[in-house]
Motif scaffolding. Structure first.
Motif, PDB file in Angstrom:
ATOM      1  N   LYS A  54     -43.239 -37.625 116.639  1.00 39.63           N
ATOM      2  CA  LYS A  54     -43.419 -38.234 115.316  1.00 39.63           C
ATOM      3  C   LYS A  54     -43.295 -37.190 114.216  1.00 39.63           C
ATOM      4  CE  LYS A  54     -46.739 -40.958 112.641  1.00 39.63           C
ATOM      5  NZ  LYS A  54     -48.086 -41.613 112.650  1.00 39.63           N
ATOM      6  N   GLU A  55     -43.882 -35.998 114.450  1.00 39.88           N
ATOM      7  CA  GLU A  55     -43.813 -34.920 113.466  1.00 39.88           C
ATOM      8  C   GLU A  55     -42.385 -34.389 113.321  1.00 39.88           C
ATOM      9  OE1 GLU A  55     -46.269 -33.957 111.478  1.00 39.88           O
ATOM     10  OE2 GLU A  55     -47.504 -35.523 112.388  1.00 39.88           O
ATOM     11  N   ILE A  56     -41.667 -34.293 114.434  1.00 38.48           N
ATOM     12  CA  ILE A  56     -40.275 -33.814 114.391  1.00 38.48           C
ATOM     13  C   ILE A  56     -39.398 -34.777 113.605  1.00 38.48           C
ATOM     14  CG2 ILE A  56     -38.212 -33.351 115.777  1.00 38.48           C
ATOM     15  CD1 ILE A  56     -40.032 -32.306 117.981  1.00 38.48           C
ATOM     16  N   LEU A  57     -39.563 -36.054 113.845  1.00 38.88           N
ATOM     17  CA  LEU A  57     -38.724 -37.055 113.186  1.00 38.88           C
ATOM     18  C   LEU A  57     -38.997 -37.145 111.686  1.00 38.88           C
ATOM     19  CD1 LEU A  57     -38.876 -39.865 115.900  1.00 38.88           C
ATOM     20  CD2 LEU A  57     -36.967 -38.312 115.413  1.00 38.88           C
ATOM     21  N   LYS A  58     -40.114 -36.589 111.230  1.00 28.63           N
ATOM     22  CA  LYS A  58     -40.408 -36.564 109.797  1.00 28.63           C
ATOM     23  C   LYS A  58     -39.579 -35.505 109.065  1.00 28.63           C
ATOM     24  CE  LYS A  58     -45.305 -37.911 110.057  1.00 28.63           C
ATOM     25  NZ  LYS A  58     -46.680 -37.414 109.799  1.00 28.63           N
ATOM     26  N   ILE A  59     -39.115 -34.498 109.806  1.00 28.91           N
ATOM     27  CA  ILE A  59     -38.408 -33.384 109.173  1.00 28.91           C
ATOM     28  C   ILE A  59     -37.044 -33.856 108.691  1.00 28.91           C
ATOM     29  CG2 ILE A  59     -37.481 -31.057 109.516  1.00 28.91           C
ATOM     30  CD1 ILE A  59     -39.534 -30.691 111.773  1.00 28.91           C
ATOM     31  N   PRO A  60     -36.755 -33.737 107.409  1.00 29.03           N
ATOM     32  CA  PRO A  60     -35.444 -34.176 106.908  1.00 29.03           C
ATOM     33  C   PRO A  60     -34.338 -33.249 107.372  1.00 29.03           C
ATOM     34  CG  PRO A  60     -36.670 -33.075 105.168  1.00 29.03           C
ATOM     35  CD  PRO A  60     -37.612 -33.199 106.328  1.00 29.03           C
ATOM     36  N   ILE A  61     -33.177 -33.806 107.618  1.00 29.57           N
ATOM     37  CA  ILE A  61     -32.027 -33.023 108.058  1.00 29.57           C
ATOM     38  C   ILE A  61     -31.002 -32.984 106.935  1.00 29.57           C
ATOM     39  CG2 ILE A  61     -30.104 -32.913 109.701  1.00 29.57           C
ATOM     40  CD1 ILE A  61     -31.888 -34.109 111.786  1.00 29.57           C
ATOM     41  N   SER A  62     -30.509 -31.811 106.661  1.00 35.26           N
ATOM     42  CA  SER A  62     -29.537 -31.653 105.577  1.00 35.26           C
ATOM     43  C   SER A  62     -28.238 -32.361 105.923  1.00 35.26           C
ATOM     44  CB  SER A  62     -29.267 -30.161 105.335  1.00 35.26           C
ATOM     45  OG  SER A  62     -28.188 -29.983 104.455  1.00 35.26           O
ATOM     46  N   GLN A  83     -29.655 -23.069  89.302  1.00 33.87           N
ATOM     47  CA  GLN A  83     -28.782 -22.003  89.800  1.00 33.87           C
ATOM     48  C   GLN A  83     -29.104 -21.718  91.266  1.00 33.87           C
ATOM     49  OE1 GLN A  83     -29.625 -18.553  87.452  1.00 33.87           O
ATOM     50  NE2 GLN A  83     -31.821 -18.678  87.726  1.00 33.87           N
ATOM     51  N   GLU A  84     -28.098 -21.332  91.985  1.00 35.00           N
ATOM     52  CA  GLU A  84     -28.276 -21.032  93.398  1.00 35.00           C
ATOM     53  C   GLU A  84     -29.174 -19.815  93.563  1.00 35.00           C
ATOM     54  OE1 GLU A  84     -24.581 -20.695  95.358  1.00 35.00           O
ATOM     55  OE2 GLU A  84     -23.897 -22.704  94.832  1.00 35.00           O
ATOM     56  N   GLN A 118     -35.909 -24.123  99.595  1.00 31.32           N
ATOM     57  CA  GLN A 118     -34.564 -23.834  99.119  1.00 31.32           C
ATOM     58  C   GLN A 118     -33.523 -24.637  99.882  1.00 31.32           C
ATOM     59  OE1 GLN A 118     -33.898 -22.122  96.405  1.00 31.32           O
ATOM     60  NE2 GLN A 118     -31.745 -22.713  96.641  1.00 31.32           N
ATOM     61  N   LEU A 119     -33.776 -24.922 101.154  1.00 28.01           N
ATOM     62  CA  LEU A 119     -32.842 -25.730 101.934  1.00 28.01           C
ATOM     63  C   LEU A 119     -32.688 -27.116 101.312  1.00 28.01           C
ATOM     64  CD1 LEU A 119     -33.943 -24.802 105.574  1.00 28.01           C
ATOM     65  CD2 LEU A 119     -31.999 -23.916 104.280  1.00 28.01           C
ATOM     66  N   ILE A 120     -33.814 -27.692 100.856  1.00 27.12           N
ATOM     67  CA  ILE A 120     -33.760 -28.997 100.192  1.00 27.12           C
ATOM     68  C   ILE A 120     -33.095 -28.868  98.829  1.00 27.12           C
ATOM     69  CG2 ILE A 120     -35.158 -30.900  99.302  1.00 27.12           C
ATOM     70  CD1 ILE A 120     -37.238 -30.236 101.426  1.00 27.12           C
ATOM     71  N   ALA A 121     -33.403 -27.777  98.102  1.00 24.10           N
ATOM     72  CA  ALA A 121     -32.795 -27.559  96.788  1.00 24.10           C
ATOM     73  C   ALA A 121     -31.280 -27.440  96.903  1.00 24.10           C
ATOM     74  CB  ALA A 121     -33.388 -26.310  96.139  1.00 24.10           C
ATOM     75  N   ASP A 122     -30.797 -26.762  97.928  1.00 20.27           N
ATOM     76  CA  ASP A 122     -29.348 -26.622  98.125  1.00 20.27           C
ATOM     77  C   ASP A 122     -28.684 -27.977  98.349  1.00 20.27           C
ATOM     78  OD1 ASP A 122     -29.493 -23.899  97.806  1.00 20.27           O
ATOM     79  OD2 ASP A 122     -29.587 -23.453  99.952  1.00 20.27           O
ATOM     80  N   ASP A 123     -29.359 -28.871  99.081  1.00 20.19           N
ATOM     81  CA  ASP A 123     -28.828 -30.213  99.281  1.00 20.19           C
ATOM     82  C   ASP A 123     -28.729 -30.960  97.951  1.00 20.19           C
ATOM     83  OD1 ASP A 123     -28.451 -29.963 101.953  1.00 20.19           O
ATOM     84  OD2 ASP A 123     -30.250 -31.053 102.565  1.00 20.19           O
ATOM     85  N   CYS A 124     -29.788 -30.808  97.124  1.00 20.08           N
ATOM     86  CA  CYS A 124     -29.787 -31.483  95.821  1.00 20.08           C
ATOM     87  C   CYS A 124     -28.673 -30.942  94.929  1.00 20.08           C
ATOM     88  CB  CYS A 124     -31.141 -31.302  95.142  1.00 20.08           C
ATOM     89  SG  CYS A 124     -32.514 -32.117  95.978  1.00 20.08           S
ATOM     90  N   ILE A 125     -28.453 -29.631  94.960  1.00 22.31           N
ATOM     91  CA  ILE A 125     -27.395 -29.018  94.147  1.00 22.31           C
ATOM     92  C   ILE A 125     -26.030 -29.531  94.580  1.00 22.31           C
ATOM     93  CG2 ILE A 125     -26.237 -26.843  93.619  1.00 22.31           C
ATOM     94  CD1 ILE A 125     -28.967 -25.479  93.788  1.00 22.31           C
ATOM     95  N   THR A 126     -25.816 -29.662  95.892  1.00 21.99           N
ATOM     96  CA  THR A 126     -24.538 -30.167  96.402  1.00 21.99           C
ATOM     97  C   THR A 126     -24.285 -31.598  95.947  1.00 21.99           C
ATOM     98  OG1 THR A 126     -24.701 -28.732  98.355  1.00 21.99           O
ATOM     99  CG2 THR A 126     -23.203 -30.611  98.490  1.00 21.99           C
ATOM    100  N   MET A 127     -25.314 -32.456  96.058  1.00 22.58           N
ATOM    101  CA  MET A 127     -25.157 -33.848  95.632  1.00 22.58           C
ATOM    102  C   MET A 127     -24.959 -33.945  94.128  1.00 22.58           C
ATOM    103  SD  MET A 127     -27.806 -36.046  98.019  1.00 22.58           S
ATOM    104  CE  MET A 127     -29.253 -35.052  97.612  1.00 22.58           C
TER     105      MET A 127
END
Length: 330
Positions: free
Chosen positions: A41-49, A304-305, A313-322
């Motif tokens: 359950k905890e693993i499936l909560k982790i968002p994947i880029s 800015q990157e 930062q991994l989530i921020a990079d996804d937001c920057i790409t979108m």
């Protein structure tokens, strides 16, 4: 995370084995078959880029995810002192820490009081048992008694922990007396440092001039800085929209609450609403938009990157790409 015995997975498999590359999501069947229900359950909560970037190692004890000798030293000390040292997260003193940060004195004095409670004030008291002396009638008030820790190593019986002593003063003194007491500690500490380092000292008659008498109701009021002053709403360019957003994440309930107000150039509201999400984020189709928020640290990362490699930062990079795909700026 411990697998449940022999599982239907290669012995040398990596995390990518449990990810469905075509759907860019966890392979639920593989995760559930390999881990206990709670861990799965905890693993499936982790968002994947959705970019599926290469794996990165980051150091969680540093905000930017990079390891430094200093952060490693403090982490090692915290592990060695675990269970024996007091901390701000200690349930025994959590109410005291909240009370200290609410005292109406200057922030540097609150921090000094916090250091006293944690035994980090650089003086001999941290190496010997403290004894106590009393100074009565401060500033002409017979009701007010100041108790200060002396630097004597004489042992007169059971040791009273400084944090318990501070707590007792908070419980026994009135608010105006408590303020005078705390400021007096600060004055005495500075005068002690002037003696130790041969700095000029204030004359004795002026030493406590900055200490408010208990009868005075003058309290320290923080001054609002220009940076915290209300900002004027700036309209977006023609054919663009501006989205003012606010969000909060309730970790223990696994939900996020997001609110947004969309306005056009003349200031009229195009749309607004509040959404409750089960997870960290959700995607929506927005084009030619300016996203505005009061979360300065988040906005700076999105503008800015960054060289940071932490999980945020991994989530921020996804937001920057979108954002680049949809012509969205922050």
């Amino acid at each position: 995370m411990n697998p449940l015995g022999v599982v239907n997975a290669p012995v040398d498999c990596t995390v990518s084995y449990f990810i469905d590359g075509s759907a860019i999501s966890w392979d639920r069947d593989k995760v559930v078959s390999a881990f206990s229900s709670q861990v799965a359950k905890e693993i499936l909560k982790i968002p994947i880029s959705n970019r599926l970037p290469p794996d990165k190692l980051f150091w969680p004890s540093n905000k930017n995810g990079l390891y430094t000798v200093k952060s490693g030293y403090y982490k090692a000390c915290s592990i060695l002192n675990r269970g024996s040292a007091s901390s701000s997260s200690s349930s025994d003193h959590s109410d005291l820490w909240k009370t200290i940060w609410r005292v109406l004195v200057q922030p540097k004095i609150r921090h000094f009081l916090w250091r006293i409670c944690h035994g980090t004030v650089p003086c001999k008291n941290n190496l010997v048992r403290p004894s106590f002396i009393c100074v009565e009638g401060l500033r002409g008030s017979p009701r007010f008694v100041v108790v200060i820790a002396s630097e004597s190593s004489v042992d007169h019986g059971p040791t009273l922990l400084l944090v318990d002593w501070i707590r007792s003063m908070f419980e026994s003194l009135k608010s105006d007396e408590l303020q005078a007491f705390i400021v007096s500690l600060w004055v005495l500490w500075n005068d002690r440092n002037n003696i130790v380092f041969d700095n000029p000292r204030l004359p004795a008659q002026f030493l406590f001039s900055s200490v408010p008498a208990p009868c005075d109701r003058v309290a320290y009021q923080p001054v609002q800085s220009r940076a915290n002053a209300p900002a004027v709403w700036i309209p977006p360019p023609s054919s663009w929209i501006k989205v003012n957003t606010e969000a909060v994440v309730v970790i223990h309930k696994d939900i996020s609450v997001i609110s947004a107000v969309c306005r056009v150039q003349d200031g009229s509201m195009m749309k607004s609403g509040v959404s409750i999400l089960h997870g960290l984020a959700a995607t929506t189709q927005v084009h030619d938009a300016i996203l505005e928020s009061d979360a300065l640290s988040v906005i700076r990362r999105l503008q800015q990157e960054s060289t940071a490699i932490d999980n945020i930062q991994l989530i921020a990079d996804d937001c920057i790409t979108m954002a680049k795909r949809s012509n969205v700026v922050f």
